[in-house]
Design a protein around this motif. Structure first.
Motif, mmCIF file in Angstrom:
data_model
loop_
_atom_site.group_PDB
_atom_site.id
_atom_site.type_symbol
_atom_site.label_atom_id
_atom_site.label_comp_id
_atom_site.label_asym_id
_atom_site.label_seq_id
_atom_site.Cartn_x
_atom_site.Cartn_y
_atom_site.Cartn_z
ATOM 1 N N GLY A 220 65.925 -38.592 -38.820
ATOM 2 C CA GLY A 220 66.138 -39.877 -39.477
ATOM 3 C C GLY A 220 67.207 -39.794 -40.546
ATOM 4 N N ASP A 221 67.278 -40.818 -41.385
ATOM 5 C CA ASP A 221 68.257 -40.821 -42.484
ATOM 6 C C ASP A 221 67.921 -39.760 -43.523
ATOM 7 O OD1 ASP A 221 69.596 -42.914 -41.295
ATOM 8 O OD2 ASP A 221 68.446 -44.447 -42.378
ATOM 9 N N ARG A 222 66.644 -39.546 -43.757
ATOM 10 C CA ARG A 222 66.197 -38.586 -44.750
ATOM 11 C C ARG A 222 65.531 -37.425 -44.038
ATOM 12 N NH1 ARG A 222 66.890 -36.275 -49.695
ATOM 13 N NH2 ARG A 222 64.971 -35.997 -50.856
ATOM 14 N N GLU A 223 66.245 -36.307 -43.876
ATOM 15 C CA GLU A 223 65.713 -35.137 -43.196
ATOM 16 C C GLU A 223 65.272 -34.121 -44.240
ATOM 17 O OE1 GLU A 223 67.801 -34.922 -38.908
ATOM 18 O OE2 GLU A 223 68.996 -34.096 -40.533
ATOM 19 N N THR A 235 60.574 -28.158 -51.333
ATOM 20 C CA THR A 235 61.181 -29.017 -50.320
ATOM 21 C C THR A 235 62.695 -28.970 -50.470
ATOM 22 O OG1 THR A 235 61.317 -31.087 -51.589
ATOM 23 C CG2 THR A 235 59.205 -30.577 -50.522
ATOM 24 N N SER A 236 63.385 -29.192 -49.357
ATOM 25 C CA SER A 236 64.847 -29.209 -49.380
ATOM 26 C C SER A 236 65.360 -30.217 -48.370
ATOM 27 C CB SER A 236 65.410 -27.823 -49.052
ATOM 28 O OG SER A 236 66.831 -27.865 -48.940
ATOM 29 N N SER A 237 66.365 -30.978 -48.777
ATOM 30 C CA SER A 237 67.062 -31.830 -47.814
ATOM 31 C C SER A 237 67.783 -30.936 -46.819
ATOM 32 C CB SER A 237 68.074 -32.730 -48.530
ATOM 33 O OG SER A 237 67.420 -33.609 -49.423
ATOM 34 N N LEU A 238 67.798 -31.340 -45.560
ATOM 35 C CA LEU A 238 68.513 -30.579 -44.550
ATOM 36 C C LEU A 238 70.005 -30.881 -44.646
ATOM 37 C CD1 LEU A 238 66.111 -31.027 -41.501
ATOM 38 C CD2 LEU A 238 66.221 -29.143 -43.127
ATOM 39 N N ALA A 239 70.812 -29.876 -44.353
ATOM 40 C CA ALA A 239 72.253 -30.016 -44.443
ATOM 41 C C ALA A 239 72.809 -30.654 -43.175
ATOM 42 C CB ALA A 239 72.912 -28.664 -44.682
ATOM 43 N N LYS A 240 73.955 -31.309 -43.320
ATOM 44 C CA LYS A 240 74.635 -31.910 -42.180
ATOM 45 C C LYS A 240 75.743 -30.967 -41.701
ATOM 46 C CE LYS A 240 72.264 -35.734 -42.733
ATOM 47 N NZ LYS A 240 71.226 -36.148 -41.763
ATOM 48 N N GLY A 241 76.260 -31.244 -40.521
ATOM 49 C CA GLY A 241 77.369 -30.457 -40.003
ATOM 50 C C GLY A 241 76.967 -29.653 -38.779
ATOM 51 N N ALA A 242 77.984 -29.092 -38.134
ATOM 52 C CA ALA A 242 77.774 -28.301 -36.922
ATOM 53 C C ALA A 242 77.859 -26.821 -37.255
ATOM 54 C CB ALA A 242 78.809 -28.669 -35.863
#
Length: 341
Positions: A220-223, A235-242
């Protein structure tokens, strides 16, 4: 707000919630620790919109209340208090911390400006804390440490019903480790990127726990990913990118026909000695033969060095140029008396 607590228990909680606080926050409020005292316990928490930590301890609460104070200052104070018991109370705009003959007054921060802590997502499984800590320490050394390529400042976490795989790379090396776990409701494999800094510290935080729970909210928008045990949670927000597809390189190279078996400590010690004469960013030539591994540097006007380490070679003789720091990190990270190269 007013409560009493054992000093060691209190300092342990404060150290836990301040471990992942950074000094880079432009908003001073996000460098704070929130304290909530109720009949059910005293909760300490930190949150900077990306990473949160929280823990609850027992104590003698005589007045309920909440307060926000500087995390670093609170940690510095409670870890150095002289007595066995600590009294904490809120008096107008000051937090009073006293123990023995020592007494500290701390200014409070505006609690209404502090963000709400994230909800812990659904649990998807559990694993042994010591095994988690070892795996992350082995892999984390290969994660990129600067801001050159944000995607590889993370550790790739591949989750399946059978195992969890941790993989990191800094473009010069790859480290990967699988651990078994008890999955709960994982039907399809999933890969997420977790900031290496967070995962490395979390491994240390939960090292002594027999059972550590992994929770995940993805897609979702908040991973969000959460690691928890008992009354402690990160807790940690997941990072974006490949993340680069480097895991396959290990699978392809791992079964080569030529290899050497070496005593880890011998290779590490020899590498350190020979590297003493290297200039910055210099490399060592490693020659693998039936006589062992010969380490040597290029001859310069200043100095040169050579040393031989016993090894059992299978296959063809070969030589390679390698940077000593990468060799030492890799061999030491194997956590084994002998290594296969």
């Amino acid at each position: 707000m007013k409560f009493q607590s054992n000093k060691d228990v209190l300092s342990g909680a404060v150290i836990f919630v301040t471990k992942l606080l950074t000094a880079k926050n432009t908003n001073p409020t996000l460098a704070g620790v929130r304290i909530d005292a109720t009949e059910s316990g005293i909760t300490f928490a930190s949150f900077d919109h990306d990473v949160s930590t929280r823990t609850t301890i027992d104590g003698d609460v005589s007045a309920n209340g909440s307060v926000l104070v500087s995390g670093k200052l609170l940690a510095d104070i409670v870890t150095r208090l002289p007595g066995d018991t600590v009294t904490v109370s809120l008096q107008e705009t000051k937090l009073i911390v006293s123990s023995g003959t020592a007494k500290f007054n701390m200014s409070v921060m505006p609690l209404n400006e502090y963000p709400n802590l994230p909800e812990v997502p659904p649990a998807i499984g559990s694993f042994d804390g010591e095994q988690l800590a070892e795996a992350i320490s082995q892999v984390g050394v290969a994660a990129l440490k600067d801001d050159g390529q944000p995607a590889i400042m993370n550790i790739s976490v591949e989750i399946s019903s059978d195992a969890i795989s941790f993989t990191a790379t800094d473009r010069y090396r790859i480290a990967s480790r699988d651990i078994s776990w008890k999955a709960a409701g994982v039907t399809e494999p999933v890969q997420v990127l977790v900031p290496a800094r967070v995962l490395i510290e979390a491994g240390k935080m939960f090292q002594t726990e027999e059972s550590v729970t992994l929770s995940l909210l993805a897609g979702g928008d908040r991973e969000l990913l959460a690691i928890s045990a008992g009354k402690r949670v990160v807790t940690s927000s997941l990072a974006k990118g490949a993340f680069p597809k480097v895991r396959s390189l290990l699978d392809e190279k791992g079964g080569g026909s030529s290899y050497a078996i070496v005593l880890s400590s011998d290779l590490i010690d020899a590498t350190r000695r020979v590297s003493l004469v290297l200039e910055r960013d210099g490399a060592i030539k490693y020659t693998f033969s039936k006589d062992g591994v010969v380490l040597e540097t290029s001859a310069t006007e200043t100095a040169s060095a050579t040393e031989t380490v016993d090894a059992h070679l299978v296959g063809d003789e070969i030589f390679v140029w390698l940077k000593p720091r990468l060799v030492i990190d890799g061999v030491a990270g194997a956590h084994s008396e002998f290594v296969r190269l």
